[in-house]
Motif scaffolding. Structure first.
Motif, PDB file in Angstrom:
ATOM      1  N   LYS A  57       0.835  -1.195   0.000  1.00 11.70           N
ATOM      2  CA  LYS A  57       0.000   0.000   0.000  1.00 11.70           C
ATOM      3  C   LYS A  57       0.878   1.255   0.000  1.00 11.70           C
ATOM      4  O   LYS A  57       0.640   2.196  -0.757  1.00 11.70           O
ATOM      5  N   LEU A  58       1.907   1.244   0.832  1.00 14.33           N
ATOM      6  CA  LEU A  58       2.820   2.388   0.884  1.00 14.33           C
ATOM      7  C   LEU A  58       3.485   2.603  -0.472  1.00 14.33           C
ATOM      8  O   LEU A  58       3.612   3.732  -0.950  1.00 14.33           O
ATOM      9  N   ALA A  59       3.885   1.479  -1.099  1.00 13.31           N
ATOM     10  CA  ALA A  59       4.572   1.588  -2.395  1.00 13.31           C
ATOM     11  C   ALA A  59       3.622   2.145  -3.449  1.00 13.31           C
ATOM     12  O   ALA A  59       4.036   2.957  -4.287  1.00 13.31           O
ATOM     13  N   SER A  60       2.344   1.755  -3.407  1.00 12.45           N
ATOM     14  CA  SER A  60       1.435   2.274  -4.433  1.00 12.45           C
ATOM     15  C   SER A  60       1.171   3.760  -4.213  1.00 12.45           C
ATOM     16  O   SER A  60       0.999   4.511  -5.186  1.00 12.45           O
ATOM     17  N   VAL A  61       1.172   4.199  -2.941  1.00 13.01           N
ATOM     18  CA  VAL A  61       1.034   5.638  -2.681  1.00 13.01           C
ATOM     19  C   VAL A  61       2.240   6.387  -3.248  1.00 13.01           C
ATOM     20  O   VAL A  61       2.094   7.428  -3.893  1.00 13.01           O
ATOM     21  N   LEU A  62       3.426   5.832  -3.026  1.00 10.82           N
ATOM     22  CA  LEU A  62       4.651   6.463  -3.560  1.00 10.82           C
ATOM     23  C   LEU A  62       4.574   6.554  -5.070  1.00 10.82           C
ATOM     24  O   LEU A  62       4.903   7.586  -5.660  1.00 10.82           O
ATOM     25  N   PHE A  63       4.116   5.475  -5.703  1.00 10.95           N
ATOM     26  CA  PHE A  63       3.992   5.438  -7.154  1.00 10.95           C
ATOM     27  C   PHE A  63       3.079   6.565  -7.631  1.00 10.95           C
ATOM     28  O   PHE A  63       3.415   7.319  -8.543  1.00 10.95           O
ATOM     29  N   ALA A  64       1.916   6.711  -6.956  1.00  9.16           N
ATOM     30  CA  ALA A  64       0.977   7.774  -7.327  1.00  9.16           C
ATOM     31  C   ALA A  64       1.620   9.143  -7.162  1.00  9.16           C
ATOM     32  O   ALA A  64       1.462  10.029  -8.015  1.00  9.16           O
ATOM     33  N   LEU A  65       2.383   9.315  -6.081  1.00 11.26           N
ATOM     34  CA  LEU A  65       3.027  10.609  -5.830  1.00 11.26           C
ATOM     35  C   LEU A  65       4.049  10.942  -6.914  1.00 11.26           C
ATOM     36  O   LEU A  65       4.133  12.087  -7.373  1.00 11.26           O
ATOM     37  N   LEU A  66       4.800   9.911  -7.354  1.00  5.98           N
ATOM     38  CA  LEU A  66       5.814  10.148  -8.391  1.00  5.98           C
ATOM     39  C   LEU A  66       5.153  10.514  -9.712  1.00  5.98           C
ATOM     40  O   LEU A  66       5.603  11.402 -10.429  1.00  5.98           O
ATOM     41  N   ILE A  67       4.046   9.814 -10.027  1.00  5.02           N
ATOM     42  CA  ILE A  67       3.307  10.127 -11.261  1.00  5.02           C
ATOM     43  C   ILE A  67       2.823  11.577 -11.218  1.00  5.02           C
ATOM     44  O   ILE A  67       2.964  12.340 -12.176  1.00  5.02           O
ATOM     45  N   LEU A  68       2.257  11.975 -10.065  1.00  7.73           N
ATOM     46  CA  LEU A  68       1.719  13.332  -9.949  1.00  7.73           C
ATOM     47  C   LEU A  68       2.828  14.379 -10.075  1.00  7.73           C
ATOM     48  O   LEU A  68       2.611  15.456 -10.637  1.00  7.73           O
ATOM     49  N   THR A  69       4.029  14.041  -9.552  1.00  8.49           N
ATOM     50  CA  THR A  69       5.160  14.965  -9.711  1.00  8.49           C
ATOM     51  C   THR A  69       5.475  15.139 -11.193  1.00  8.49           C
ATOM     52  O   THR A  69       5.676  16.258 -11.677  1.00  8.49           O
ATOM     53  N   GLY A  70       5.488  14.014 -11.925  1.00 13.35           N
ATOM     54  CA  GLY A  70       5.721  14.075 -13.367  1.00 13.35           C
ATOM     55  C   GLY A  70       4.665  14.917 -14.050  1.00 13.35           C
ATOM     56  O   GLY A  70       4.985  15.759 -14.903  1.00 13.35           O
ATOM     57  N   VAL A  71       3.416  14.732 -13.667  1.00 14.70           N
ATOM     58  CA  VAL A  71       2.317  15.482 -14.288  1.00 14.70           C
ATOM     59  C   VAL A  71       2.486  16.976 -14.031  1.00 14.70           C
ATOM     60  O   VAL A  71       2.376  17.798 -14.942  1.00 14.70           O
ATOM     61  N   THR A  72       2.808  17.323 -12.783  1.00 18.19           N
ATOM     62  CA  THR A  72       2.886  18.753 -12.454  1.00 18.19           C
ATOM     63  C   THR A  72       4.051  19.426 -13.175  1.00 18.19           C
ATOM     64  O   THR A  72       3.945  20.571 -13.607  1.00 18.19           O
ATOM     65  N   VAL A  73       5.164  18.683 -13.347  1.00 17.63           N
ATOM     66  CA  VAL A  73       6.290  19.260 -14.105  1.00 17.63           C
ATOM     67  C   VAL A  73       5.906  19.385 -15.578  1.00 17.63           C
ATOM     68  O   VAL A  73       6.137  20.413 -16.213  1.00 17.63           O
ATOM     69  N   GLY A  74       5.267  18.337 -16.118  1.00 18.77           N
ATOM     70  CA  GLY A  74       4.856  18.352 -17.527  1.00 18.77           C
ATOM     71  C   GLY A  74       3.893  19.485 -17.814  1.00 18.77           C
ATOM     72  O   GLY A  74       4.060  20.228 -18.792  1.00 18.77           O
ATOM     73  N   VAL A  75       2.899  19.651 -16.931  1.00 16.96           N
ATOM     74  CA  VAL A  75       1.881  20.673 -17.136  1.00 16.96           C
ATOM     75  C   VAL A  75       2.498  22.071 -17.089  1.00 16.96           C
ATOM     76  O   VAL A  75       2.050  22.988 -17.783  1.00 16.96           O
ATOM     77  N   SER A  76       3.574  22.217 -16.306  1.00 15.68           N
ATOM     78  CA  SER A  76       4.167  23.549 -16.154  1.00 15.68           C
ATOM     79  C   SER A  76       4.782  24.052 -17.455  1.00 15.68           C
ATOM     80  O   SER A  76       5.004  25.247 -17.612  1.00 15.68           O
ATOM     81  N   TYR A  77       5.069  23.140 -18.402  1.00 17.70           N
ATOM     82  CA  TYR A  77       5.633  23.570 -19.684  1.00 17.70           C
ATOM     83  C   TYR A  77       4.556  24.102 -20.629  1.00 17.70           C
ATOM     84  O   TYR A  77       4.853  24.732 -21.626  1.00 17.70           O
ATOM     85  N   ILE A  78       3.298  23.785 -20.315  1.00 14.81           N
ATOM     86  CA  ILE A  78       2.205  24.267 -21.160  1.00 14.81           C
ATOM     87  C   ILE A  78       1.751  25.622 -20.625  1.00 14.81           C
ATOM     88  O   ILE A  78       1.497  25.756 -19.421  1.00 14.81           O
ATOM     89  N   ASP A  79       1.672  26.613 -21.491  1.00 10.99           N
ATOM     90  CA  ASP A  79       1.233  27.927 -21.040  1.00 10.99           C
ATOM     91  C   ASP A  79      -0.289  27.996 -21.072  1.00 10.99           C
ATOM     92  O   ASP A  79      -0.906  27.990 -22.128  1.00 10.99           O
ATOM     93  N   MET A  80      -0.899  28.029 -19.870  1.00 14.01           N
ATOM     94  CA  MET A  80      -2.352  28.103 -19.811  1.00 14.01           C
ATOM     95  C   MET A  80      -2.796  29.434 -19.226  1.00 14.01           C
ATOM     96  O   MET A  80      -3.893  29.556 -18.686  1.00 14.01           O
ATOM     97  N   GLY A  81      -1.907  30.417 -19.291  1.00 16.08           N
ATOM     98  CA  GLY A  81      -2.254  31.737 -18.760  1.00 16.08           C
ATOM     99  C   GLY A  81      -2.450  31.691 -17.263  1.00 16.08           C
ATOM    100  O   GLY A  81      -1.617  31.134 -16.546  1.00 16.08           O
TER     101      GLY A  81
END
Lengths: 198, 94
Positions: B13-37
Motif C-alpha cells: 500500500k505504501l509503495a502504491s502511494v509512492l507510485f501515485a506521488l511520483l506520477i503526480l510529480t511528473g504530471v505537475t512538471v509536464g503541465v508547467s511547460y504548457i502555457d495556460m495563462g
C-alpha cells in the motif's frame, strides 16, 4: 497515568507541534502569495531562473525518503529490525543528497550574483529582489528542517540499535517519521510555488 | 483502558502511494511547460494539494487516526484558509 505507552496521547502531542509548523510556513506562503499578486511578472521571471529539473529531482528524493520512513515503521512492527534500520539509513542518505543538491543550486545562484543584498538584486526591480528574498528564506528554513529531520532519524536509528525502539514500543520512531513527512509536505508546496510559476 | 493496536500499513500500500506521488510529480512538471495563462498556478496548486492529501492520509496515517487528531488537524487547515482568504480580501480590494 503510569503507563508510558499512551500511543494516541504521544501522537497528539506531536501533531500539536506540527500544527505550529504548518502555520509558520503558511504565514510565509501568504507573504509569497501577496507579493506574487503585486509583482506577477517579476515572479514569473524569477521562477524561470530556477532549475526545474533539480527541483523535480529533489521532490522525487524527498518523496522516496518519506516512503522509506513510513516503510521502516511497518518493518519495526513486523519485528524486522534490520530492514527498518536499512530503510532509515537510506532516508538519511536521501536527506543528505537533497542538501547537496541545494548547495549546488544556491552556489550557482551566488555565482550569478543573486543572493540577499547582492548588487544585482539591490539595483534590480523590487519584485525580483522580493522573489529571491523569499526564495532564500523559505528554502533556507526548509533546509534547516531537513537537517533537524535527519538528526531525528539518526536518533531513531540509535534507539533501534539499543533496542529502546521495538515492535511493542515505537512511538519515538513514529513521531520522528511524522516530522520527516512534514518536511516533505512543505516541499510539495515550495516546489510548484518557486519552480513552476510560469 | 486497553491499548488499541494501531493500523499497520502494508508495504504494497505504501509503495502504491509512492507510485501515485511520483506520477503526480511528473504530471505537475509536464503541465508547467504548457502555457495556460492564469490557470497554471491553480493547476499546480491543485496537484500539490492532492499530493499533500496522499502523504497526510497514508504516510502520516491520518486516515486511521482518532477523532481528536482529525478534528484538530481540520481546525488548523480552516485557520490557515481564513488567514489566507482574509489577507487576500485586504490586498485585492485595497
Amino acid at each position: 497515568m503510569k503507563s508510558s505507552n499512551d500511543f494516541t496521547g504521544i501522537r497528539i502531542g506531536m501533531w500539536l507541534f506540527l500544527y505550529s509548523e504548518i502555520i509558520l510556513f503558511g504565514g510565509l506562503f501568504v507573504l509569497y502569495a501577496v507579493y506574487f499578486h503585486r509583482y506577477p511578472d517579476e515572479f514569473v521571471e524569477g521562477g524561470k531562473q530556477l532549475n526545474r529539473i533539480i527541483g523535480a529531482i529533489n521532490t522525487i528524493i524527498l518523496l522516496i525518503s518519506s516512503f522509506t520512513v513510513a516503510a521502516s515503521i511497518t518493518a519495526i512492527r513486523l519485528q524486522n529490525k534490520k530492514l527498518s534500520l536499512g530503510l532509515l539509513t537510506f532516508s538519511i542518505f536521501c536527506g543528505l543528497v537533497f542538501l547537496i543538491n541545494k548547495y549546488f543550486e544556491w552556489g550557482a545562484k551566488f555565482h550569478h550574483d543573486i543572493y540577499p543584498n547582492s548588487d544585482t538584486l539591490v539595483s534590480g526591480p523590487p519584485g525580483q529582489n522580493i522573489f529571491f528574498g523569499l526564495y532564500y528564506v523559505i528554502t533556507g528554513l526548509h533546509g534547516l528542517h531537513v537537517i533537524i529531520g535527519m538528526t531525528l532519524l539518526m536518533v531513531s536509528v540509535v534507539l533501534i540499535l539499543r533496542n529502546k525502539v521495538h515492535a511493542g514500543r515505537f512511538a519515538v520512531l513514529e513521531n520522528c517519521g511524522l516530522y520527516w513527512h512534514l518536511v516533505d509536505l512543505i516541499w510539495i508546496f515550495v516546489f510548484p510555488l518557486f519552480y513552476l510559476v510560469l | 483502558m486497553s491499548q488499541e493496536p494501531q493500523h499497520l500499513m502494508s508495504y504494497t500500500k505504501l509503495a502504491s502511494v509512492l507510485f501515485a506521488l511520483l506520477i503526480l510529480t511528473g504530471v505537475t512538471v509536464g503541465v508547467s511547460y504548457i502555457d495556460m495563462g492564469i490557470y497554471n498556478v491553480p493547476v499546480a496548486l491543485g496537484i500539490a494539494c492532492f499530493k499533500v492529501s496522499l502523504v497526510l492520509l497514508f504516510f502520516m496515517h491520518l486516515k486511521y487516526e482518532g477523532r481528536a487528531i482529525i478534528v484538530s488537524f481540520l481546525s488548523t487547515v480552516c485557520f490557515l484558509a481564513i488567514m489566507i482568504s482574509f489577507t487576500f480580501w485586504d490586498v485585492a480590494f485595497r
